[in-house]
Design a protein around this motif. Structure first.
Motif, PDB file in Angstrom:
ATOM      1  N   VAL A  77     -19.493  29.482   9.116  1.00 42.60           N
ATOM      2  CA  VAL A  77     -19.852  30.582   8.216  1.00 42.60           C
ATOM      3  C   VAL A  77     -20.443  30.052   6.919  1.00 42.60           C
ATOM      4  O   VAL A  77     -21.430  30.595   6.403  1.00 42.60           O
ATOM      5  N   ILE A  78     -19.860  28.985   6.374  1.00 42.84           N
ATOM      6  CA  ILE A  78     -20.369  28.428   5.118  1.00 42.84           C
ATOM      7  C   ILE A  78     -21.801  27.924   5.292  1.00 42.84           C
ATOM      8  O   ILE A  78     -22.671  28.172   4.453  1.00 42.84           O
ATOM      9  N   VAL A  79     -22.062  27.211   6.378  1.00 35.96           N
ATOM     10  CA  VAL A  79     -23.418  26.724   6.644  1.00 35.96           C
ATOM     11  C   VAL A  79     -24.378  27.907   6.791  1.00 35.96           C
ATOM     12  O   VAL A  79     -25.505  27.881   6.279  1.00 35.96           O
ATOM     13  N   PHE A  80     -23.930  28.954   7.473  1.00 34.56           N
ATOM     14  CA  PHE A  80     -24.750  30.151   7.662  1.00 34.56           C
ATOM     15  C   PHE A  80     -25.092  30.782   6.316  1.00 34.56           C
ATOM     16  O   PHE A  80     -26.260  31.113   6.044  1.00 34.56           O
ATOM     17  N   VAL A  81     -24.070  30.967   5.453  1.00 34.53           N
ATOM     18  CA  VAL A  81     -24.294  31.565   4.135  1.00 34.53           C
ATOM     19  C   VAL A  81     -25.249  30.705   3.318  1.00 34.53           C
ATOM     20  O   VAL A  81     -26.185  31.200   2.675  1.00 34.53           O
ATOM     21  N   PHE A  82     -25.018  29.399   3.356  1.00 31.55           N
ATOM     22  CA  PHE A  82     -25.840  28.469   2.573  1.00 31.55           C
ATOM     23  C   PHE A  82     -27.300  28.528   3.016  1.00 31.55           C
ATOM     24  O   PHE A  82     -28.222  28.551   2.197  1.00 31.55           O
ATOM     25  N   ALA A  83     -27.522  28.573   4.325  1.00 29.63           N
ATOM     26  CA  ALA A  83     -28.888  28.575   4.854  1.00 29.63           C
ATOM     27  C   ALA A  83     -29.593  29.906   4.636  1.00 29.63           C
ATOM     28  O   ALA A  83     -30.779  29.953   4.256  1.00 29.63           O
ATOM     29  N   MET A  84     -28.874  31.013   4.826  1.00 28.72           N
ATOM     30  CA  MET A  84     -29.493  32.329   4.790  1.00 28.72           C
ATOM     31  C   MET A  84     -30.002  32.701   3.408  1.00 28.72           C
ATOM     32  O   MET A  84     -30.962  33.466   3.282  1.00 28.72           O
ATOM     33  N   GLN A  85     -29.362  32.176   2.352  1.00 30.83           N
ATOM     34  CA  GLN A  85     -29.818  32.537   1.018  1.00 30.83           C
ATOM     35  C   GLN A  85     -31.214  32.004   0.727  1.00 30.83           C
ATOM     36  O   GLN A  85     -31.924  32.510  -0.154  1.00 30.83           O
ATOM     37  N   PHE A  86     -31.657  30.979   1.480  1.00 32.36           N
ATOM     38  CA  PHE A  86     -32.994  30.435   1.290  1.00 32.36           C
ATOM     39  C   PHE A  86     -33.999  31.056   2.262  1.00 32.36           C
ATOM     40  O   PHE A  86     -35.208  30.992   2.037  1.00 32.36           O
ATOM     41  N   ILE A  87     -33.482  31.635   3.357  1.00 36.61           N
ATOM     42  CA  ILE A  87     -34.357  32.233   4.361  1.00 36.61           C
ATOM     43  C   ILE A  87     -34.730  33.654   3.978  1.00 36.61           C
ATOM     44  O   ILE A  87     -35.867  34.097   4.162  1.00 36.61           O
ATOM     45  N   MET A  88     -33.736  34.384   3.418  1.00 38.44           N
ATOM     46  CA  MET A  88     -33.953  35.821   3.145  1.00 38.44           C
ATOM     47  C   MET A  88     -34.806  36.028   1.894  1.00 38.44           C
ATOM     48  O   MET A  88     -34.759  35.243   0.972  1.00 38.44           O
ATOM     49  N   SER A 131     -23.192  28.161  -8.314  1.00 37.12           N
ATOM     50  CA  SER A 131     -22.710  29.219  -7.421  1.00 37.12           C
ATOM     51  C   SER A 131     -23.367  29.193  -6.049  1.00 37.12           C
ATOM     52  O   SER A 131     -22.711  29.455  -5.032  1.00 37.12           O
ATOM     53  N   ASN A 132     -24.658  28.883  -5.992  1.00 36.30           N
ATOM     54  CA  ASN A 132     -25.389  28.986  -4.731  1.00 36.30           C
ATOM     55  C   ASN A 132     -25.552  27.660  -3.999  1.00 36.30           C
ATOM     56  O   ASN A 132     -25.810  27.654  -2.789  1.00 36.30           O
ATOM     57  N   LEU A 133     -25.422  26.543  -4.708  1.00 29.77           N
ATOM     58  CA  LEU A 133     -25.601  25.238  -4.072  1.00 29.77           C
ATOM     59  C   LEU A 133     -24.296  24.445  -4.024  1.00 29.77           C
ATOM     60  O   LEU A 133     -23.803  24.106  -2.941  1.00 29.77           O
ATOM     61  N   MET A 134     -23.722  24.151  -5.190  1.00 26.55           N
ATOM     62  CA  MET A 134     -22.573  23.258  -5.241  1.00 26.55           C
ATOM     63  C   MET A 134     -21.297  23.882  -4.675  1.00 26.55           C
ATOM     64  O   MET A 134     -20.535  23.218  -3.967  1.00 26.55           O
ATOM     65  N   LEU A 135     -21.069  25.164  -4.974  1.00 26.85           N
ATOM     66  CA  LEU A 135     -19.826  25.794  -4.517  1.00 26.85           C
ATOM     67  C   LEU A 135     -19.731  25.871  -2.993  1.00 26.85           C
ATOM     68  O   LEU A 135     -18.722  25.445  -2.415  1.00 26.85           O
ATOM     69  N   PRO A 136     -20.755  26.388  -2.291  1.00 31.89           N
ATOM     70  CA  PRO A 136     -20.648  26.381  -0.822  1.00 31.89           C
ATOM     71  C   PRO A 136     -20.592  24.982  -0.233  1.00 31.89           C
ATOM     72  O   PRO A 136     -19.885  24.753   0.758  1.00 31.89           O
ATOM     73  N   LEU A 137     -21.295  24.022  -0.839  1.00 32.66           N
ATOM     74  CA  LEU A 137     -21.215  22.643  -0.345  1.00 32.66           C
ATOM     75  C   LEU A 137     -19.814  22.082  -0.543  1.00 32.66           C
ATOM     76  O   LEU A 137     -19.283  21.392   0.339  1.00 32.66           O
ATOM     77  N   GLY A 138     -19.203  22.372  -1.683  1.00 33.95           N
ATOM     78  CA  GLY A 138     -17.832  21.927  -1.919  1.00 33.95           C
ATOM     79  C   GLY A 138     -16.870  22.504  -0.900  1.00 33.95           C
ATOM     80  O   GLY A 138     -15.994  21.800  -0.381  1.00 33.95           O
TER      81      GLY A 138
END
Length: 443
Positions: free
Chosen positions: A432-443, A379-386
């Motif tokens: 937006v996808i890159v933003f979502v992917f990055a922010m989950q590791f920053i927050m 859900s947090n890695l593969m799906l946004p990358l896909g």
């Protein structure tokens, strides 16, 4: 192509069934409850239209434009380079998703059986303990997993028309019917309007950065985009159907079901003074507490559990179909054999997730049990990358003539919507996808 949908309605219902699963009926209510209600719902609608819908159209264009299942589609359209691995990435993602999704499906089946036997509702019942006893029993967990996968294999063995399409023609209307019955019952309970206000009246003071990210992520999770399931489904589609119209209708149905799910859950939760932000246990712990206190509670609990089961299994069809089609489309392997072998492999691979809450409860990797770790990876890695790979493929690699030819088929002309969609898929969606992917590791 050896198989096609028999009708436009069959494709729409099957695609809607793939999208309207646990995401809309289980994940959406508890995310909404956790993130303040109406404002989260409003953000979800916005992101579905701006992010999810363009991605859904993209997968449809790849599928029908190639007339191939997910693995072969990218090879045919890209010819060279690493793009061909997007389809393989999707198959792996669907497989991993099935290994824990089918475990939840097994829990659902167990609860359906218990509800029919009258073993769930009891005065002042300890439903948290009941849920713990279900997921904590290794035999029940594995049997539930195996039975859920077996039902998928049976339906998919019959193929597209006689399997997936026929099942969805019955299950999707029943899903809507059961939802409406439960909503009518729920909103007539004293105090229910407080739940309606919580769900439909936005309070932006309750929205946090984390909640916004949840709404963004759920917008493409809920439409089953990212793993090329819809590439496979649309590869069975003829040229007489408008892809933008189909995608718009499916997105609209997904928003509608999310709306109905909210109306089914929050009025009864508020009417009985329960906590809307309970989290993932909302279905298995909070709702039985509600139905216990309602007249004809056992009947409505059965309806609710059947509703969730229908949504779960129609969504899982698409996950297993992408695996099966990789070995049967344009090949000589018999579908029934591939379906059976695929099902056995999924069951075996899903056993560690099924044992995560019992025998393997203390087996942790990166601080998570196997079930939670698989969920996080998917859900947090593969799906946004896909989703990112698909947006970049359509926006920058795929032939524009093929893209716009598929977009305008059955609609007569491109119009402004085609250029708006193409602009979104090239710019806003990947950003937006890159933003979502990055922010989950920053927050």
């Amino acid at each position: 192509m050896s198989e096609q949908w028999s009708s436009k309605l069959g494709f729409i219902l099957a695609s809607a069934g793939a999208a309207i699963g646990l995401g809309a009926l289980w994940r959406f209510p508890y995310l909404t409850g956790d993130n303040g209600g109406g404002a989260f719902f409003l953000l979800f609608i916005l992101f579905t239209l701006l992010i999810g819908l363009p991605l859904l159209i993209s997968e449809f264009i790849i599928g029908r434009g190639s007339k191939r299942e997910a693995v072969s589609a990218y090879e045919r359209l890209s010819k060279t380079g690493a793009w061909k691995w997007i389809g393989r990435f999707g198959v792996v993602g669907c497989f991993l998703l099935l290994t824990f999704y089918a475990v939840i499906g097994g829990w659902m089946l167990t609860y359906v059986v218990l509800s029919f036997s009258g073993s769930i509702l009891e005065p002042n019942g300890d439903y948290e303990a009941l849920f713990g006893s279900v997921i904590g029993n290794p035999i029940i967990s594995i049997l539930g997993l195996a039975l859920f996968v077996f039902l998928n294999v049976v339906v998919l063995s019959f193929g597209i028309k006689n399997g997936i399409e026929r099942a969805n023609k019955y299950l999707m209307p029943l899903l809507f019917l059961f939802l409406l019955i439960i909503i009518i019952r729920g909103v007539t309970i004293e105090g229910a309007m407080e739940g309606v206000r919580f769900f439909l009246v936005p309070d932006f003071s309750k929205i946090t950065a984390a909640g916004t990210l949840e709404a963004l992520g759920h917008s493409f999770f809920s439409l089953a985009v990212g793993f090329s399931c819809m590439v496979t489904y649309s590869s069975y589609l003829g040229n007489n159907q408008s892809l933008p119209s189909s995608a718009g209708f499916i997105s609209g149905m997904n928003i509608l079901v999310s709306f109905l799910a909210g109306l089914a859950v929050f009025p009864v939760v508020f009417a009985f003074g329960l906590e809307p932000g309970y989290g993932p246990g909302l279905l298995f712990v909070v709702l039985p507490t509600v139905f216990e206190q309602m007249p004809l509670g056992s009947f409505f609990l059965i309806l609710f559990l059947l509703l969730f089961f229908f949504a779960t299994i129609t969504s899982s069809f698409s996950l297993l179909e992408i695996i099966i089609s990789a070995f049967t489309q344009n090949k000589n392997y018999r579908r029934v054999n591939v379906a059976a072998i695929s099902g056995i492999i999924v069951i075996l691979a899903g056993i560690p997730a099924a044992l995560s809450e019992n025998l393997l409860n203390d087996t942790l990797l990166f601080g998570k049990n196997i079930f939670d770790l698989t969920d996080f990876i998917v859900s947090n890695l593969m799906l946004p990358l896909g989703c990112l790979f698909i947006a970049l493929f359509v926006g920058y690699k795929m032939n524009k003539k093929t893209i716009f030819a598929q977009y305008e088929l059955a609609s007569g002309s491109l119009g402004k919507s085609a250029h708006l969609w193409f602009g979104l898929i090239r710019t806003l969606v990947p950003i937006v996808i890159v933003f979502v992917f990055a922010m989950q590791f920053i927050m």
